[in-house]
Design a protein around this motif. Structure first.
Motif, PDB file in Angstrom:
ATOM      1  N   GLY A   1       0.809  -1.186   0.000  1.00 37.97           N
ATOM      2  CA  GLY A   1       0.000   0.000   0.000  1.00 37.97           C
ATOM      3  C   GLY A   1       0.855   1.253   0.000  1.00 37.97           C
ATOM      4  O   GLY A   1       2.070   1.207  -0.160  1.00 37.97           O
ATOM      5  N   ALA A   2       0.229   2.366   0.155  1.00 34.50           N
ATOM      6  CA  ALA A   2       0.900   3.668   0.126  1.00 34.50           C
ATOM      7  C   ALA A   2       1.791   3.853   1.352  1.00 34.50           C
ATOM      8  O   ALA A   2       1.496   3.350   2.438  1.00 34.50           O
ATOM      9  CB  ALA A   2      -0.133   4.787   0.080  1.00 34.50           C
ATOM     10  N   GLU A   3       2.883   4.573   1.160  1.00 36.05           N
ATOM     11  CA  GLU A   3       3.754   4.954   2.276  1.00 36.05           C
ATOM     12  C   GLU A   3       2.967   5.903   3.179  1.00 36.05           C
ATOM     13  O   GLU A   3       2.294   6.807   2.697  1.00 36.05           O
ATOM     14  CB  GLU A   3       4.973   5.663   1.687  1.00 36.05           C
ATOM     15  CG  GLU A   3       6.047   5.969   2.666  1.00 36.05           C
ATOM     16  CD  GLU A   3       7.249   6.573   1.946  1.00 36.05           C
ATOM     17  OE1 GLU A   3       7.232   7.800   1.706  1.00 36.05           O
ATOM     18  OE2 GLU A   3       8.184   5.823   1.621  1.00 36.05           O
ATOM     19  N   ARG A   4       3.033   5.670   4.505  1.00 35.45           N
ATOM     20  CA  ARG A   4       2.229   6.487   5.435  1.00 35.45           C
ATOM     21  C   ARG A   4       3.026   6.855   6.672  1.00 35.45           C
ATOM     22  O   ARG A   4       3.881   6.107   7.128  1.00 35.45           O
ATOM     23  CB  ARG A   4       0.993   5.699   5.900  1.00 35.45           C
ATOM     24  CG  ARG A   4      -0.002   5.331   4.816  1.00 35.45           C
ATOM     25  CD  ARG A   4      -0.683   6.533   4.206  1.00 35.45           C
ATOM     26  NE  ARG A   4      -1.382   7.332   5.190  1.00 35.45           N
ATOM     27  CZ  ARG A   4      -2.654   7.212   5.512  1.00 35.45           C
ATOM     28  NH1 ARG A   4      -3.395   6.312   4.903  1.00 35.45           N
ATOM     29  NH2 ARG A   4      -3.191   7.987   6.410  1.00 35.45           N
ATOM     30  N   ARG A   5       2.695   8.013   7.238  1.00 37.10           N
ATOM     31  CA  ARG A   5       3.242   8.430   8.537  1.00 37.10           C
ATOM     32  C   ARG A   5       2.458   7.716   9.627  1.00 37.10           C
ATOM     33  O   ARG A   5       1.240   7.550   9.524  1.00 37.10           O
ATOM     34  CB  ARG A   5       3.095   9.935   8.725  1.00 37.10           C
ATOM     35  CG  ARG A   5       3.962  10.736   7.830  1.00 37.10           C
ATOM     36  CD  ARG A   5       3.687  12.247   7.921  1.00 37.10           C
ATOM     37  NE  ARG A   5       3.528  12.715   9.286  1.00 37.10           N
ATOM     38  CZ  ARG A   5       2.548  13.524   9.682  1.00 37.10           C
ATOM     39  NH1 ARG A   5       1.630  13.940   8.849  1.00 37.10           N
ATOM     40  NH2 ARG A   5       2.465  13.913  10.936  1.00 37.10           N
ATOM     41  N   PHE A   6       3.143   7.300  10.676  1.00 39.57           N
ATOM     42  CA  PHE A   6       2.502   6.658  11.819  1.00 39.57           C
ATOM     43  C   PHE A   6       3.007   7.384  13.052  1.00 39.57           C
ATOM     44  O   PHE A   6       4.219   7.547  13.231  1.00 39.57           O
ATOM     45  CB  PHE A   6       2.885   5.175  11.866  1.00 39.57           C
ATOM     46  CG  PHE A   6       2.031   4.369  12.798  1.00 39.57           C
ATOM     47  CD1 PHE A   6       0.813   3.859  12.395  1.00 39.57           C
ATOM     48  CD2 PHE A   6       2.448   4.120  14.099  1.00 39.57           C
ATOM     49  CE1 PHE A   6       0.017   3.115  13.246  1.00 39.57           C
ATOM     50  CE2 PHE A   6       1.667   3.381  14.966  1.00 39.57           C
ATOM     51  CZ  PHE A   6       0.450   2.872  14.535  1.00 39.57           C
ATOM     52  N   LEU A   7       2.096   7.854  13.895  1.00 41.72           N
ATOM     53  CA  LEU A   7       2.462   8.692  15.034  1.00 41.72           C
ATOM     54  C   LEU A   7       2.194   8.005  16.369  1.00 41.72           C
ATOM     55  O   LEU A   7       1.184   7.324  16.535  1.00 41.72           O
ATOM     56  CB  LEU A   7       1.686  10.007  14.986  1.00 41.72           C
ATOM     57  CG  LEU A   7       1.810  10.813  13.698  1.00 41.72           C
ATOM     58  CD1 LEU A   7       0.926  12.050  13.765  1.00 41.72           C
ATOM     59  CD2 LEU A   7       3.248  11.196  13.439  1.00 41.72           C
ATOM     60  N   PHE A   8       3.113   8.227  17.298  1.00 42.23           N
ATOM     61  CA  PHE A   8       2.966   7.779  18.680  1.00 42.23           C
ATOM     62  C   PHE A   8       3.020   8.993  19.591  1.00 42.23           C
ATOM     63  O   PHE A   8       3.746   9.949  19.319  1.00 42.23           O
ATOM     64  CB  PHE A   8       4.136   6.868  19.099  1.00 42.23           C
ATOM     65  CG  PHE A   8       4.166   5.534  18.436  1.00 42.23           C
ATOM     66  CD1 PHE A   8       3.454   4.472  18.965  1.00 42.23           C
ATOM     67  CD2 PHE A   8       4.926   5.342  17.305  1.00 42.23           C
ATOM     68  CE1 PHE A   8       3.504   3.234  18.360  1.00 42.23           C
ATOM     69  CE2 PHE A   8       4.986   4.100  16.696  1.00 42.23           C
ATOM     70  CZ  PHE A   8       4.268   3.047  17.229  1.00 42.23           C
ATOM     71  N   LYS A   9       2.275   8.954  20.694  1.00 39.89           N
ATOM     72  CA  LYS A   9       2.358   9.987  21.728  1.00 39.89           C
ATOM     73  C   LYS A   9       2.336   9.286  23.080  1.00 39.89           C
ATOM     74  O   LYS A   9       1.423   8.502  23.369  1.00 39.89           O
ATOM     75  CB  LYS A   9       1.191  10.962  21.628  1.00 39.89           C
ATOM     76  CG  LYS A   9       1.269  12.072  22.661  1.00 39.89           C
ATOM     77  CD  LYS A   9       0.133  13.060  22.497  1.00 39.89           C
ATOM     78  CE  LYS A   9       0.193  14.132  23.549  1.00 39.89           C
ATOM     79  NZ  LYS A   9      -0.947  15.036  23.461  1.00 39.89           N
ATOM     80  N   HIS A  10       3.352   9.561  23.906  1.00 43.58           N
ATOM     81  CA  HIS A  10       3.439   8.937  25.224  1.00 43.58           C
ATOM     82  C   HIS A  10       2.331   9.482  26.114  1.00 43.58           C
ATOM     83  O   HIS A  10       2.108  10.694  26.184  1.00 43.58           O
ATOM     84  CB  HIS A  10       4.807   9.200  25.853  1.00 43.58           C
ATOM     85  CG  HIS A  10       5.096   8.309  27.005  1.00 43.58           C
ATOM     86  ND1 HIS A  10       4.678   8.598  28.283  1.00 43.58           N
ATOM     87  CD2 HIS A  10       5.737   7.117  27.060  1.00 43.58           C
ATOM     88  CE1 HIS A  10       5.066   7.632  29.095  1.00 43.58           C
ATOM     89  NE2 HIS A  10       5.708   6.718  28.375  1.00 43.58           N
ATOM     90  N   GLN A  34       1.655  -0.751  23.955  1.00 47.83           N
ATOM     91  CA  GLN A  34       0.198  -0.648  24.038  1.00 47.83           C
ATOM     92  C   GLN A  34      -0.261   0.066  25.311  1.00 47.83           C
ATOM     93  O   GLN A  34      -1.233   0.805  25.292  1.00 47.83           O
ATOM     94  CB  GLN A  34      -0.444  -2.030  23.970  1.00 47.83           C
ATOM     95  CG  GLN A  34      -0.309  -2.680  22.613  1.00 47.83           C
ATOM     96  CD  GLN A  34      -1.240  -2.076  21.583  1.00 47.83           C
ATOM     97  OE1 GLN A  34      -1.323  -0.865  21.423  1.00 47.83           O
ATOM     98  NE2 GLN A  34      -1.932  -2.920  20.869  1.00 47.83           N
ATOM     99  N   SER A  35       0.437  -0.143  26.415  1.00 46.66           N
ATOM    100  CA  SER A  35      -0.042   0.432  27.673  1.00 46.66           C
ATOM    101  C   SER A  35       0.440   1.859  27.919  1.00 46.66           C
ATOM    102  O   SER A  35      -0.195   2.597  28.659  1.00 46.66           O
ATOM    103  CB  SER A  35       0.344  -0.464  28.855  1.00 46.66           C
ATOM    104  OG  SER A  35       1.735  -0.626  28.914  1.00 46.66           O
ATOM    105  N   HIS A  36       1.529   2.290  27.290  1.00 48.64           N
ATOM    106  CA  HIS A  36       2.097   3.613  27.571  1.00 48.64           C
ATOM    107  C   HIS A  36       2.008   4.615  26.420  1.00 48.64           C
ATOM    108  O   HIS A  36       2.293   5.792  26.615  1.00 48.64           O
ATOM    109  CB  HIS A  36       3.569   3.477  27.978  1.00 48.64           C
ATOM    110  CG  HIS A  36       3.775   2.703  29.242  1.00 48.64           C
ATOM    111  ND1 HIS A  36       3.291   3.112  30.469  1.00 48.64           N
ATOM    112  CD2 HIS A  36       4.393   1.526  29.464  1.00 48.64           C
ATOM    113  CE1 HIS A  36       3.618   2.220  31.383  1.00 48.64           C
ATOM    114  NE2 HIS A  36       4.286   1.246  30.797  1.00 48.64           N
TER     115      HIS A  36
END
Length: 72
Positions: A1-10, A34-36
């Motif tokens: 599929g298409a290249e995508r940005r994936f974001l995490f926030k603590h 998953q928990s943090h």
């Protein structure tokens, strides 16, 4: 599929981390991820190529073994 940005926030510190998921990427999140951390794919209006997201979850049921039999 298409290249995508994936974001995490603590969840506690607010720290942000960005990954670029390329075609064919596999992202495995488990345990403390998953928990943090919160996570999402931001809306990308300019991307016209489709992407595929699959989610596999393990759901634990108290008092039962993974095979679904009652624990003794």
């Amino acid at each position: 599929g298409a290249e995508r940005r994936f974001l995490f926030k603590h969840k506690r510190t607010g720290e942000k981390v960005e990954l670029l998921l390329e075609h064919g990427s596999l992202l495995l999140m488990k345990d403390v991820t998953q928990s943090h951390w919160l996570h999402h794919l931001p809306i990308a209006k300019r991307i016209r190529q489709p992407h595929i997201s699959l989610t596999f979850r393990t759901i634990a049921d108290a008092g039962k073994t993974p095979a679904g039999h009652s624990a003794k």
